[in-house]
Design a protein around this motif. Structure first.
Motif, mmCIF file in Angstrom:
data_model
loop_
_atom_site.group_PDB
_atom_site.id
_atom_site.type_symbol
_atom_site.label_atom_id
_atom_site.label_comp_id
_atom_site.label_asym_id
_atom_site.label_seq_id
_atom_site.Cartn_x
_atom_site.Cartn_y
_atom_site.Cartn_z
ATOM 1 N N GLY A 151 -6.341 -5.093 -3.962
ATOM 2 C CA GLY A 151 -6.292 -4.625 -2.581
ATOM 3 C C GLY A 151 -7.687 -4.488 -2.002
ATOM 4 O O GLY A 151 -8.685 -4.537 -2.722
ATOM 5 N N THR A 152 -7.758 -4.307 -0.702
ATOM 6 C CA THR A 152 -9.043 -4.256 -0.004
ATOM 7 C C THR A 152 -9.400 -2.860 0.491
ATOM 8 O O THR A 152 -10.337 -2.697 1.253
ATOM 9 C CB THR A 152 -9.031 -5.221 1.191
ATOM 10 N N ILE A 153 -8.642 -1.871 0.066
ATOM 11 C CA ILE A 153 -8.921 -0.500 0.480
ATOM 12 C C ILE A 153 -9.383 0.295 -0.743
ATOM 13 O O ILE A 153 -8.695 0.335 -1.759
ATOM 14 C CB ILE A 153 -7.683 0.162 1.101
ATOM 15 N N TRP A 154 -10.549 0.894 -0.625
ATOM 16 C CA TRP A 154 -11.093 1.703 -1.709
ATOM 17 C C TRP A 154 -10.844 3.178 -1.385
ATOM 18 O O TRP A 154 -11.248 3.672 -0.340
ATOM 19 C CB TRP A 154 -12.581 1.450 -1.878
ATOM 20 N N ASP A 155 -10.144 3.854 -2.275
ATOM 21 C CA ASP A 155 -9.859 5.282 -2.127
ATOM 22 C C ASP A 155 -10.845 6.048 -3.004
ATOM 23 O O ASP A 155 -10.748 6.022 -4.227
ATOM 24 C CB ASP A 155 -8.422 5.581 -2.561
ATOM 25 N N GLU A 156 -11.815 6.689 -2.358
ATOM 26 C CA GLU A 156 -12.850 7.392 -3.114
ATOM 27 C C GLU A 156 -12.293 8.580 -3.893
ATOM 28 O O GLU A 156 -12.761 8.869 -4.987
ATOM 29 C CB GLU A 156 -13.975 7.835 -2.191
ATOM 30 N N ALA A 157 -11.317 9.265 -3.353
ATOM 31 C CA ALA A 157 -10.749 10.429 -4.031
ATOM 32 C C ALA A 157 -10.049 10.039 -5.330
ATOM 33 O O ALA A 157 -10.140 10.739 -6.338
ATOM 34 C CB ALA A 157 -9.782 11.163 -3.108
ATOM 35 N N LYS A 158 -9.357 8.911 -5.300
ATOM 36 C CA LYS A 158 -8.623 8.440 -6.482
ATOM 37 C C LYS A 158 -9.442 7.478 -7.334
ATOM 38 O O LYS A 158 -9.036 7.105 -8.426
ATOM 39 C CB LYS A 158 -7.319 7.765 -6.060
ATOM 40 N N ASN A 159 -10.579 7.023 -6.780
ATOM 41 C CA ASN A 159 -11.451 6.086 -7.475
ATOM 42 C C ASN A 159 -10.701 4.798 -7.844
ATOM 43 O O ASN A 159 -10.773 4.318 -8.975
ATOM 44 C CB ASN A 159 -12.069 6.730 -8.717
ATOM 45 N N GLU A 160 -9.987 4.247 -6.830
ATOM 46 C CA GLU A 160 -9.222 3.026 -7.087
ATOM 47 C C GLU A 160 -9.027 2.210 -5.812
ATOM 48 O O GLU A 160 -9.139 2.716 -4.706
ATOM 49 C CB GLU A 160 -7.852 3.355 -7.696
ATOM 50 N N TRP A 161 -8.728 0.921 -6.021
ATOM 51 C CA TRP A 161 -8.421 0.000 -4.935
ATOM 52 C C TRP A 161 -6.912 -0.030 -4.715
ATOM 53 O O TRP A 161 -6.148 0.134 -5.658
ATOM 54 C CB TRP A 161 -8.871 -1.421 -5.303
ATOM 55 N N TYR A 162 -6.497 -0.278 -3.484
ATOM 56 C CA TYR A 162 -5.087 -0.518 -3.220
ATOM 57 C C TYR A 162 -4.933 -1.426 -2.011
ATOM 58 O O TYR A 162 -5.866 -1.639 -1.238
ATOM 59 C CB TYR A 162 -4.304 0.792 -3.062
ATOM 60 N N SER A 163 -3.751 -1.972 -1.873
ATOM 61 C CA SER A 163 -3.439 -2.902 -0.794
ATOM 62 C C SER A 163 -3.000 -2.145 0.455
ATOM 63 O O SER A 163 -2.401 -1.080 0.357
ATOM 64 C CB SER A 163 -2.313 -3.831 -1.252
ATOM 65 N N GLY A 164 -3.271 -2.737 1.607
ATOM 66 C CA GLY A 164 -2.809 -2.146 2.864
ATOM 67 C C GLY A 164 -1.304 -2.200 2.996
ATOM 68 O O GLY A 164 -0.711 -1.420 3.732
ATOM 69 N N TYR A 165 -0.686 -3.137 2.277
ATOM 70 C CA TYR A 165 0.778 -3.218 2.289
ATOM 71 C C TYR A 165 1.313 -2.240 1.260
ATOM 72 O O TYR A 165 1.008 -2.329 0.075
ATOM 73 C CB TYR A 165 1.261 -4.638 1.983
ATOM 74 N N LEU A 166 2.112 -1.292 1.704
ATOM 75 C CA LEU A 166 2.591 -0.230 0.820
ATOM 76 C C LEU A 166 3.993 -0.487 0.283
ATOM 77 O O LEU A 166 4.530 0.318 -0.465
ATOM 78 C CB LEU A 166 2.564 1.111 1.571
ATOM 79 N N GLY A 167 4.583 -1.622 0.675
ATOM 80 C CA GLY A 167 5.937 -1.956 0.219
ATOM 81 C C GLY A 167 6.990 -1.537 1.226
ATOM 82 O O GLY A 167 6.735 -0.720 2.115
ATOM 83 N N ASP A 168 8.163 -2.119 1.101
ATOM 84 C CA ASP A 168 9.302 -1.816 1.987
ATOM 85 C C ASP A 168 8.938 -1.930 3.465
ATOM 86 O O ASP A 168 9.409 -1.166 4.299
ATOM 87 C CB ASP A 168 9.868 -0.426 1.706
ATOM 88 N N GLY A 169 8.073 -2.907 3.799
ATOM 89 C CA GLY A 169 7.700 -3.141 5.193
ATOM 90 C C GLY A 169 6.686 -2.164 5.750
ATOM 91 O O GLY A 169 6.358 -2.215 6.927
ATOM 92 N N GLY A 170 6.168 -1.272 4.914
ATOM 93 C CA GLY A 170 5.206 -0.273 5.388
ATOM 94 C C GLY A 170 3.771 -0.659 5.081
ATOM 95 O O GLY A 170 3.474 -1.310 4.083
ATOM 96 N N TYR A 171 2.881 -0.250 5.976
ATOM 97 C CA TYR A 171 1.458 -0.529 5.819
ATOM 98 C C TYR A 171 0.664 0.765 5.933
ATOM 99 O O TYR A 171 1.087 1.703 6.593
ATOM 100 C CB TYR A 171 0.973 -1.503 6.906
#
Length: 79
Positions: A31-51
């Motif tokens: 994914g292209t989003i870096w979450d500093e609190a969780k120290n991990e990358w994730y995608s803008g697409y969250l599943g089930d049509g949600g972003y």
């Protein structure tokens, strides 16, 4: 805090900027989003049509950023 990354490229033949989502996916497989609190990358697409709301908002106006880059390049070519 999250940091949203977008990959843009300049095409020397067409002399235009592009949002390169294909390379973005290849270079950021988690994914292209870096979450500093969780120290991990994730995608803008969250599943089930949600972003991710912020990613969705940025994606809506990002084409305007590309158009602005194109206009700036055109102006630099004139002068």
């Amino acid at each position: 805090m999250t940091k949203h990354h977008f990959l843009v490229m300049f095409d020397s033949e067409t002399k235009t900027w592009e949002w390169d989502a294909e390379t973005e996916t290849a270079r950021f497989p988690d994914g292209t989003i870096w979450d500093e609190a969780k120290n991990e990358w994730y995608s803008g697409y969250l599943g089930d049509g949600g972003y991710d709301p912020l990613d969705d908002q940025i994606s809506e106006y990002f084409p305007t950023v590309i158009e602005t880059l194109d206009r700036l390049h055109a102006l630099s070519e004139e002068g």
